[in-house]
Motif scaffolding. Structure first.
Motif, mmCIF file in Angstrom:
data_model
loop_
_atom_site.group_PDB
_atom_site.id
_atom_site.type_symbol
_atom_site.label_atom_id
_atom_site.label_comp_id
_atom_site.label_asym_id
_atom_site.label_seq_id
_atom_site.Cartn_x
_atom_site.Cartn_y
_atom_site.Cartn_z
ATOM 1 N N ASP A 1 0.830 -1.205 0.000
ATOM 2 C CA ASP A 1 0.000 0.000 0.000
ATOM 3 C C ASP A 1 0.865 1.255 0.000
ATOM 4 O O ASP A 1 0.575 2.228 -0.702
ATOM 5 C CB ASP A 1 -0.938 0.021 1.213
ATOM 6 C CG ASP A 1 -2.086 -0.963 1.108
ATOM 7 O OD1 ASP A 1 -2.299 -1.552 0.025
ATOM 8 O OD2 ASP A 1 -2.775 -1.159 2.127
ATOM 9 N N PHE A 2 1.943 1.232 0.779
ATOM 10 C CA PHE A 2 2.845 2.376 0.846
ATOM 11 C C PHE A 2 3.499 2.638 -0.514
ATOM 12 O O PHE A 2 3.503 3.759 -1.013
ATOM 13 C CB PHE A 2 3.919 2.146 1.913
ATOM 14 C CG PHE A 2 4.922 3.262 2.005
ATOM 15 C CD1 PHE A 2 4.580 4.482 2.567
ATOM 16 C CD2 PHE A 2 6.208 3.086 1.524
ATOM 17 C CE1 PHE A 2 5.502 5.522 2.646
ATOM 18 C CE2 PHE A 2 7.135 4.116 1.605
ATOM 19 C CZ PHE A 2 6.781 5.337 2.167
ATOM 20 N N ARG B 1 1.644 6.751 -6.906
ATOM 21 C CA ARG B 1 0.584 7.715 -7.227
ATOM 22 C C ARG B 1 1.066 9.150 -6.996
ATOM 23 O O ARG B 1 0.801 10.041 -7.800
ATOM 24 C CB ARG B 1 -0.663 7.445 -6.384
ATOM 25 C CG ARG B 1 -1.511 6.296 -6.874
ATOM 26 C CD ARG B 1 -2.858 6.236 -6.180
ATOM 27 N NE ARG B 1 -2.781 6.165 -4.722
ATOM 28 C CZ ARG B 1 -2.587 5.045 -4.024
ATOM 29 N NH1 ARG B 1 -2.445 3.892 -4.645
ATOM 30 N NH2 ARG B 1 -2.539 5.074 -2.713
ATOM 31 N N ILE B 2 1.766 9.358 -5.905
ATOM 32 C CA ILE B 2 2.258 10.706 -5.590
ATOM 33 C C ILE B 2 3.246 11.178 -6.651
ATOM 34 O O ILE B 2 3.152 12.297 -7.154
ATOM 35 C CB ILE B 2 2.899 10.746 -4.183
ATOM 36 C CG1 ILE B 2 1.818 10.591 -3.116
ATOM 37 C CG2 ILE B 2 3.684 12.039 -3.977
ATOM 38 C CD1 ILE B 2 2.361 10.319 -1.718
ATOM 39 N N PHE B 3 4.198 10.330 -7.004
ATOM 40 C CA PHE B 3 5.222 10.745 -7.969
ATOM 41 C C PHE B 3 4.679 10.866 -9.387
ATOM 42 O O PHE B 3 5.274 11.535 -10.230
ATOM 43 C CB PHE B 3 6.425 9.806 -7.917
ATOM 44 C CG PHE B 3 7.266 10.007 -6.698
ATOM 45 C CD1 PHE B 3 7.848 11.237 -6.417
ATOM 46 C CD2 PHE B 3 7.469 8.979 -5.797
ATOM 47 C CE1 PHE B 3 8.618 11.432 -5.283
ATOM 48 C CE2 PHE B 3 8.241 9.168 -4.656
ATOM 49 C CZ PHE B 3 8.812 10.394 -4.404
ATOM 50 N N MET C 1 1.772 4.981 7.544
ATOM 51 C CA MET C 1 2.273 3.609 7.439
ATOM 52 C C MET C 1 2.983 3.196 8.723
ATOM 53 O O MET C 1 2.790 2.086 9.222
ATOM 54 C CB MET C 1 3.217 3.455 6.264
ATOM 55 C CG MET C 1 3.637 2.007 6.063
ATOM 56 S SD MET C 1 5.129 1.785 5.105
ATOM 57 C CE MET C 1 6.358 2.426 6.169
ATOM 58 N N LEU C 2 3.776 4.080 9.279
ATOM 59 C CA LEU C 2 4.480 3.765 10.524
ATOM 60 C C LEU C 2 3.504 3.530 11.669
ATOM 61 O O LEU C 2 3.719 2.650 12.511
ATOM 62 C CB LEU C 2 5.468 4.872 10.879
ATOM 63 C CG LEU C 2 6.693 4.955 9.982
ATOM 64 C CD1 LEU C 2 7.524 6.182 10.335
ATOM 65 C CD2 LEU C 2 7.531 3.691 10.079
ATOM 66 N N VAL C 3 2.434 4.304 11.693
ATOM 67 C CA VAL C 3 1.405 4.103 12.715
ATOM 68 C C VAL C 3 0.802 2.709 12.580
ATOM 69 O O VAL C 3 0.527 2.043 13.573
ATOM 70 C CB VAL C 3 0.320 5.206 12.617
ATOM 71 C CG1 VAL C 3 -0.908 4.862 13.425
ATOM 72 C CG2 VAL C 3 0.896 6.545 13.054
ATOM 73 N N GLN C 4 0.631 2.253 11.344
ATOM 74 C CA GLN C 4 0.113 0.896 11.116
ATOM 75 C C GLN C 4 1.141 -0.169 11.491
ATOM 76 O O GLN C 4 0.802 -1.181 12.078
ATOM 77 C CB GLN C 4 -0.267 0.696 9.646
ATOM 78 C CG GLN C 4 -1.690 0.986 9.320
ATOM 79 C CD GLN C 4 -2.013 0.510 7.914
ATOM 80 O OE1 GLN C 4 -1.302 0.819 6.967
ATOM 81 N NE2 GLN C 4 -3.086 -0.216 7.796
ATOM 82 N N LEU C 5 2.389 0.057 11.108
ATOM 83 C CA LEU C 5 3.413 -0.965 11.325
ATOM 84 C C LEU C 5 3.875 -1.054 12.769
ATOM 85 O O LEU C 5 4.223 -2.126 13.249
ATOM 86 C CB LEU C 5 4.633 -0.713 10.426
ATOM 87 C CG LEU C 5 4.493 -1.100 8.983
ATOM 88 C CD1 LEU C 5 5.742 -0.696 8.213
ATOM 89 C CD2 LEU C 5 4.234 -2.579 8.808
ATOM 90 N N TYR C 6 3.902 0.065 13.481
ATOM 91 C CA TYR C 6 4.432 0.055 14.850
ATOM 92 C C TYR C 6 3.758 -0.996 15.738
ATOM 93 O O TYR C 6 4.456 -1.787 16.368
ATOM 94 C CB TYR C 6 4.341 1.447 15.477
ATOM 95 C CG TYR C 6 4.846 1.465 16.892
ATOM 96 C CD1 TYR C 6 6.224 1.425 17.147
ATOM 97 C CD2 TYR C 6 3.980 1.458 17.978
ATOM 98 C CE1 TYR C 6 6.710 1.419 18.442
ATOM 99 C CE2 TYR C 6 4.459 1.458 19.266
ATOM 100 C CZ TYR C 6 5.819 1.426 19.507
ATOM 101 O OH TYR C 6 6.296 1.393 20.777
ATOM 102 N N PRO C 7 2.433 -1.045 15.782
ATOM 103 C CA PRO C 7 1.828 -2.077 16.627
ATOM 104 C C PRO C 7 2.112 -3.496 16.123
ATOM 105 O O PRO C 7 2.102 -4.445 16.906
ATOM 106 C CB PRO C 7 0.322 -1.785 16.557
ATOM 107 C CG PRO C 7 0.196 -0.424 16.006
ATOM 108 C CD PRO C 7 1.433 -0.157 15.216
ATOM 109 N N LEU C 8 2.349 -3.629 14.835
ATOM 110 C CA LEU C 8 2.651 -4.953 14.300
ATOM 111 C C LEU C 8 4.034 -5.428 14.742
ATOM 112 O O LEU C 8 4.282 -6.627 14.808
ATOM 113 C CB LEU C 8 2.565 -4.959 12.772
ATOM 114 C CG LEU C 8 1.207 -4.628 12.178
ATOM 115 C CD1 LEU C 8 1.288 -4.652 10.646
ATOM 116 C CD2 LEU C 8 0.129 -5.551 12.661
ATOM 117 N N ALA C 9 4.906 -4.460 15.031
ATOM 118 C CA ALA C 9 6.249 -4.822 15.461
ATOM 119 C C ALA C 9 6.205 -5.223 16.915
ATOM 120 O O ALA C 9 6.893 -6.013 17.425
ATOM 121 C CB ALA C 9 7.192 -3.646 15.283
#
Length: 103
Positions: A66-67, A73-75, A95-103
């Motif tokens: 997704d990231f 899309r941005i570029f 994305m970091l907010v999503q990944l942090y709890p996964l770590a």
């Protein structure tokens, strides 16, 4: 002949897994809980993913996909470079907010 797997179900399972792993962590999340969140049976989840570890890896990979899709899309826009950087920073933070709890 077996039916082909439904990509929509797989995505639904992964989105539910991201939410559950994010809220309860890896050890606090069960495949049964993910199935319930996805509105599917546990057996259906195991049809798509061999075990909880495979599901976790696929969930993290989806966040990264997704990231990278968002980056493309941005570029691809004609926005000024500063606007692109701001949007990239926002997306990266999300994305970091999503990944942090996964770590």
């Amino acid at each position: 002949m077996p039916r082909p797997l439904d990509e929509g179900k797989s995505d639904n399972i992964l989105r539910a897994a991201i939410l559950m792993f994010g809220e309860y962590g890896y050890s606090g999340t069960t495949v049964q809980a993910i199935a319930g969140k996805a509105g599917l049976s546990t057996g259906t989840v195991y049809t798509y993913f061999a075990d909880k570890e495979a599901l976790f890896v696929a969930a993290v990979e989806l966040v990264w996909q997704d990231f990278f899709s968002g980056m493309e899309r941005i570029f691809a826009t004609t926005a000024p470079a500063n606007d692109k950087l701001v949007e990239l920073s926002r997306m990266g933070t999300a994305m970091l907010v999503q990944l942090y709890p996964l770590a």
